[in-house]
Design an enzyme around this catalytic site. Structure first.
Site, short mmCIF file in Angstrom:
data_model
loop_
_atom_site.label_atom_id
_atom_site.label_comp_id
_atom_site.label_asym_id
_atom_site.label_seq_id
_atom_site.Cartn_x
_atom_site.Cartn_y
_atom_site.Cartn_z
N LYS A 8 0.37 -1.13 0.01
CA LYS A 8 -0.07 -0.43 0.10
C LYS A 8 0.80 1.19 0.11
O LYS A 8 1.77 1.38 0.94
CB LYS A 8 -0.68 0.19 1.04
CG LYS A 8 -2.13 1.09 1.41
CD LYS A 8 -3.24 1.48 2.61
CE LYS A 8 -3.72 2.24 2.66
NZ LYS A 8 -4.61 1.80 3.69
N SER A 62 -9.56 1.72 2.98
CA SER A 62 -8.63 2.79 2.48
C SER A 62 -7.74 1.58 1.57
O SER A 62 -7.23 2.29 0.33
CB SER A 62 -7.72 3.79 2.81
OG SER A 62 -7.11 2.88 3.85
N SER A 115 -9.48 -0.39 6.79
CA SER A 115 -8.86 -0.85 6.05
C SER A 115 -8.21 -1.47 5.72
O SER A 115 -7.97 -1.41 3.97
CB SER A 115 -7.66 1.02 5.29
OG SER A 115 -8.74 2.12 5.86
#
Ligand SMILES: [Zn+2]
Lengths: 99, 482, 486
Positions: free
Chosen positions: B75, B150, B174
């Site tokens: 990420k 996210s 997330s």
């Protein structure tokens, strides 16, 4: 209609504290959205928390320290590689006193 | 489509080589990423170099461990030395960290290969990856739907087999919510289990890095590599890290599983509820003892979270000011103008909203009523879990009240926030939580099953998830992409 | 109408001391002064994304030592907080400091002013990080741009806040001086005000004598010497007295001391509003100070300046002035005591240390003393040479200077340069004869009753012997040869 949770003046004040230039439409939209969120958050008032200690860390720990030892620094060039503007080995910023 | 463990076996038997596998993944990314848009940056050259190094080790019979040569996605909230780390934000778009996050250093020491950095909601604020400043990521199961957020890029990359595993971060759900939306395994470890050093901070007291993988074993292998004390993170604990893969076979005979009544709410997707109830029956069938528990302050957790997280975020994001790194707006005549414009142009709408909310909650005269109050409610949420865990070993519930929704479906911020209603309490209490595939809707969308454990008891979560996975087919399904 | 004399000063000092740690407060960068710009930084003290602070144990222990020396209560639990404001020298745009739960509270420090001993209360002692340095192109007001150097960013600072117990500018200076001496004694701060290791802000208000209420306070910043503290505090008190007696009100504000022009200047607010939005630093965990830890540190506290000063008076019979000066720095006091051990005439040693040694040294701190080319033993040996008549006191001063320049001991210099005092009446007698012969005017003067001419003649003899003559013997010989007093 219920009293709004946050006034336009407060939105402007908070935006200044947060160094965010908001346009007029943004301010109005922000006020409307913050108002909705704060209204939702208001449900917390229903809870009596007078005798409840606050939690700032979910996993309690104390006394985490390091020994006083010098470690290598980042070379100046590597540090300045990310700077938007530099002068010599300094980071350069626009004038501090307002125009 | 292999799993991490399977690929490891093929490497050792010589059936596959890291360079071959990495090339194949790079090709697949080239072919499919334009549709899924999981990656923001693909690190082709470094991945190939890492693959060659792994190959040498494997050939010499000296692999670094079970992750040696395994291609992963990271990420873009996790700092990677020499690789742009933009965090889904225009304000960090030019930023190239001169340091690695601790988890990156640990993955490197384990021989893992980084294929690239994945797209995300800006500064990890969002539940759909639509808040990325660059582009939204699509759900591989239905390209018209969001992957969750996210960490939507990481979840979609794993689901679409654009990586074998991935790292995400979880502040309010997330990792788990996108894992649920994309039909992968996603684990948020106990707060303090994994170092946060190099994780671009959103809400420091809630953030935690964790793995995505297609199966439970894969998640266990990645967690094993990244978990443990880090002297660079004062909030990382010295609690010993157990052998997670060894724990997988423990079974769940006699395990006490709590079903929290508050996690089955009006308005939730009936297909989700049915799937989770069916999963509870599967666990019972495997010998677990289930019982109802109550977490009475669940309804307040979201409200407390939306004070604590924005307050911490408003502070953490103060450093993005155009002075030292990142974006600087042009034309500011003085410092105040430069600050105000840089931040206005550099941050997206959701980030601005949370900065405003957080600044307001901390400002003079409001601290006690908002931030202070939320921290006290946080104590109540924590106590709920403590009391439940006096009676049960883990909790089972849905990961999210719905399955993946269509892009653009949730315009109202508050509606978006409600996506995280089942994941947020876990962050407030610092507990480990795992989402794994628990079924599919009639239209073929994945449903996530959430397991919540005691602090530092990831092993029990993983063993229960593994037991469930062994008797269910969900993890073997893959989205059709062409 | 009230008169200015009806008002008394109410003063409190906030002192910031840079701690003598090797590394910064929350990262491993060195704290040394004077490096090239941005050469002593790392991702942590530059506030780069994702980095985390870790507390320096020595900094905590230094603050605890200070708190113990100031008789404070060390809080059993303390934590760090974030203080928010935007300024380009502060990389995170918040400062890690302490707010509601400081390290220590409620202590005191004894000062002596005009022979009176007085206790000044200490409100709190806390830890924080320093900010970087700004260089303006021209002055702050006119600069088109400013340049930032983050070398100081993250250097550990200790803030010591006094209670508003100080009643005069003189007391303020004495308090600051006494506090500085303690910090140097404890080895926690080098006390170097020019390099900014020790800085002081003063809070000044005035109130009618006899009143127990506090007036509106004004903070004066930028004080980096004892003189500045005293002058700025005096100026600000007078400014307020004039304002109030002429019917104006005092505005709560921050003013800057302009040392060159000796006045305080209202600072243009650099912040729209002073709303620091403190909250507990989530990246750090609280400190829990067990009694055992504090006790262990207490046993390592040295004898402090006030105690040592009193002992110097009682043990060595020194005047209070000497004792005060010699105990300002621990290194100087140690030096003095080492020299007295070798040459046990305390007042003689004191005179030499205060007049000769301090004139040569660039400061009285640890570093300056340790760099002194004259160790205590060599000073003692020099004094012994005077006492046994080997050299004269006058020659000794020259020898001292030569010792200072060369680092050699006194004997070596005296031997090499033939400075041994001439105390042989025969040899000196010849010189005395020559001097009398070549200065008939002086001899005439003597005869006329001008006693000063004896001094002149002694001087001539000393000159002729390059100062090596024993002055007492010269005197005696001259008196023998000159006509008896008229
Ligand atoms: Zn540093």
């Amino acid at each position: 209609m219920a009293e709004p949770k946050i006034t336009l003046a407060e939105v402007e004040h908070v935006a200044r504290l947060a160094r965010l230039d908001l346009s007029e439409p943004e301010k109005k939209r922000m006020r409307f959205q913050l108002d909705a969120i704060l209204t939702y958050i208001d449900k917390l008032r229903r809870l009596d928390t007078d005798d409840v200690e606050p939690t700032s860390h979910a996993i309690p720990m104390v006394n985490v320290m390091r020994e006083d030892e010098v470690r290598p620094c980042l070379p100046t060039e590597e540090m300045l590689a990310n700077a938007p503007e530099r002068e010599g080995d300094f980071v350069r910023v626009p004038r501090i006193i307002e125009e | 489509m292999a799993t991490i463990a399977e690929l490891g076996i093929r490497y050792r038997s010589g059936e596959a080589t890291p360079t071959g596998v990495v090339r194949a993944y790079l090709e697949r990314i080239e072919a499919l990423n334009p549709q899924v848009r999981a990656y923001f940056t693909v690190t082709r050259d470094t991945a190939l170099a890492q693959a060659e190094a792994a190959e040498k080790r494997l050939k010499a019979g000296a692999p670094l461990g079970l992750l040696d040569g395994i291609p992963l996605a990271i990420k873009d909230v996790i700092c990677t030395k020499g690789i742009r780390t933009a965090c889904g934000s225009k304000i960090l778009e030019p930023f190239v960290p001169p340091y690695d996050a601790t988890v990156i250093a640990r993955l490197g020491a384990a021989g893992a290969i980084i294929l690239g950095k994945t797209n995300m909601d800006e500064f990890a604020m969002g539940s759909s990856t639509e808040n990325s400043a660059f582009f939204p990521t699509r759900n591989p199961w239905d390209l018209g739907r969001v992957p969750g957020g996210s960490s939507g890029g990481s979840a979609a990359a794993v689901a679409a087999d654009l990586a074998l595993g991935a790292l995400g971060s979880d502040t309010g759900g997330s990792i788990r919510q996108p894992a649920a939306f994309c039909g992968t395994v996603g684990l948020k470890p106990t707060y303090g289990r994994v170092s946060r050093y190099g994780l671009v901070a959103f809400a420091s007291s809630l953030d935690q890095i964790g793995p995505f993988a297609r199966d439970v074993r894969g998640a266990a292998l990645i967690l094993q590599a990244i978990a443990g004390h880090d002297p660079l993170d004062s909030t990382s604990t010295e609690v010993p890290v157990p052998d997670y893969t060894a724990a997988l076979g423990r079974g769940i005979e006699g395990l006490r599983v709590g079903v929290p009544a508050e996690y089955f709410i009006e308005g939730m997707d009936p297909e989700v509820e049915a799937a989770v109830r069916a999963a509870i029956d599967v666990l019972k069938g495997l010998g677990a003892r289930t019982e109802k528990v109550s977490l009475p302050h669940t309804d307040y957790a979201l409200a407390a979270y939306y004070l604590i997280a924005p307050a911490e975020a408003s502070s953490n994001l103060a450093r993005y000011d155009g002075v030292k790194y990142g974006y600087r707006a042009a034309g500011g005549k003085d410092l105040i103008q430069m600050y105000g414009r840089t931040r206005a142009e550099g941050f997206g709408a959701e980030v601005k909203r949370r900065i405003m909310l957080g600044t307001y909650a901390l400002s003079a005269g409001y601290y006690e009523a908002y931030y202070g109050k939320a921290q006290r409610v946080r104590t109540l949420v924590r106590r709920d879990f403590q009391q439940a865990f006096e009676r049960v070993d883990l909790l089972v519930c849905p990961t999210a009240p719905s399955v993946a929704f269509k892009l653009g479906d949730k315009e109202d911020p508050l509606q978006m926030y409600l996506c995280d209603v089942f994941t947020i309490p876990v962050n407030l209490a610092g507990l480990p939580g795992l989402s794994l595939p628990g079924g599919f809707t009639a239209t073929g969308l994945p449903i996530g099953l959430q397991l919540i454990g005691k602090p530092f008891d990831e092993a029990t979560l993983l063993s229960a998830a593994y037991a469930y996975e062994q008797v269910t087919p969900w993890h073997t399904r893959a989205p059709e992409l062409a | 109408m009230s008169r200015a004399a009806d008002y008394e000063d109410v003063i409190g000092l906030e002192v910031h001391a840079q701690l003598l740690t090797r590394s910064k407060m929350f990262c491993g960068c060195p704290t040394t002064f004077g490096g090239a710009p941005n050469s002593q930084t790392c991702p942590i003290c530059q506030g780069m994304p994702g980095v985390l602070p870790v507390i320096n144990r020595r900094a905590v222990e230094f603050a605890m030592r200070t708190a113990l020396a100031l008789h404070c209560t060390i809080n059993s639990g303390c934590r760090f907080a974030r203080k928010h404001y935007y300024y380009p020298d502060m990389p995170k745009n918040y400062q890690i400091s302490q707010y509601e739960e400081p390290l220590a509270v409620e202590g005191w420090l004894e000062i002596e002013v005009g022979g009176q001993v007085k206790r000044i209360g200490i409100q709190r002692v806390h830890l924080e990080e320093d900010v970087g340095k700004l260089v303006h192109e021209g002055t702050l007001e006119t600069a088109r741009a400013s340049l930032v150097d983050f070398n100081r960013s993250g250097v550990p600072l200790m803030e010591i806040v006094s209670k508003p117990d100080i009643r005069s500018p003189e007391e303020a200076a004495v308090y600051f001086k006494a506090l500085r001496a303690i910090l140097i004694y404890l080895g926690v701060c080098d006390g170097n005000m020019e390099e900014g290791s020790l800085r002081c802000d003063t809070n000044v208000s005035i109130r009618p004598r006899g009143s127990s209420e506090l007036g509106t306070k004004v903070e004066v910043k930028n004080l980096n010497s004892f003189k500045n503290v005293q002058q700025a505090t005096a100026y600000e008190g007078e400014r307020q007295r004039m304002a109030i007696t002429s019917g104006q009100t005092i505005v709560q504000e921050t003013r800057l001391w302009e040392a060159d022009r000796s006045y305080t200047l209202s600072m243009r607010s650099k912040e729209y509003a002073h709303d620091y939005r403190y909250f507990p630093e989530p990246d750090l965990v609280p400190l829990k100070v067990e009694q055992r830890w504090a006790d262990q540190l207490r046993t390592t506290l040295p004898e402090l300046p006030v105690e040592r000063q009193r002992r110097f008076v009682s043990q060595y019979g020194l005047p209070a002035y000497d004792a005060d000066l010699l105990t300002q720095s621990r290194a100087l006091a140690d030096y003095y005591e080492a020299a007295v051990r070798e040459y046990p005439k305390p007042k003689v040693v004191s005179n030499w240390v205060m007049s000769e040694l301090l004139r040569e040294l660039l400061g009285d701190d640890e570093a300056a003393i340790s760099k002194s080319p004259i160790p205590p033993r060599n000073l003692a040996r020099l004094l012994a040479l005077i006492e046994d008549g080997t050299i004269s006191g006058k020659i000794a001063k020259d020898v001292f200077e030569k010792m200072y320049r060369s680092g050699e001991d006194a004997e070596t210099i005296v031997r090499r340069e033939g400075l041994v005092q001439v105390a042989d009446a025969g040899a000196l007698g010849a010189v005395v004869g020559q001097v009398l012969a070549s200065n008939p005017g002086a001899v005439e003067d003597w005869k006329k009753g001008k006693k000063q001419s004896l001094g002149f003649l002694v001087g001539q003899v000393m000159k002729a012997t390059q100062g090596k003559a024993n002055p007492a013997l010269v005197n005696q010989l001259l008196l023998e040869r000159l006509p008896k007093e008229p």
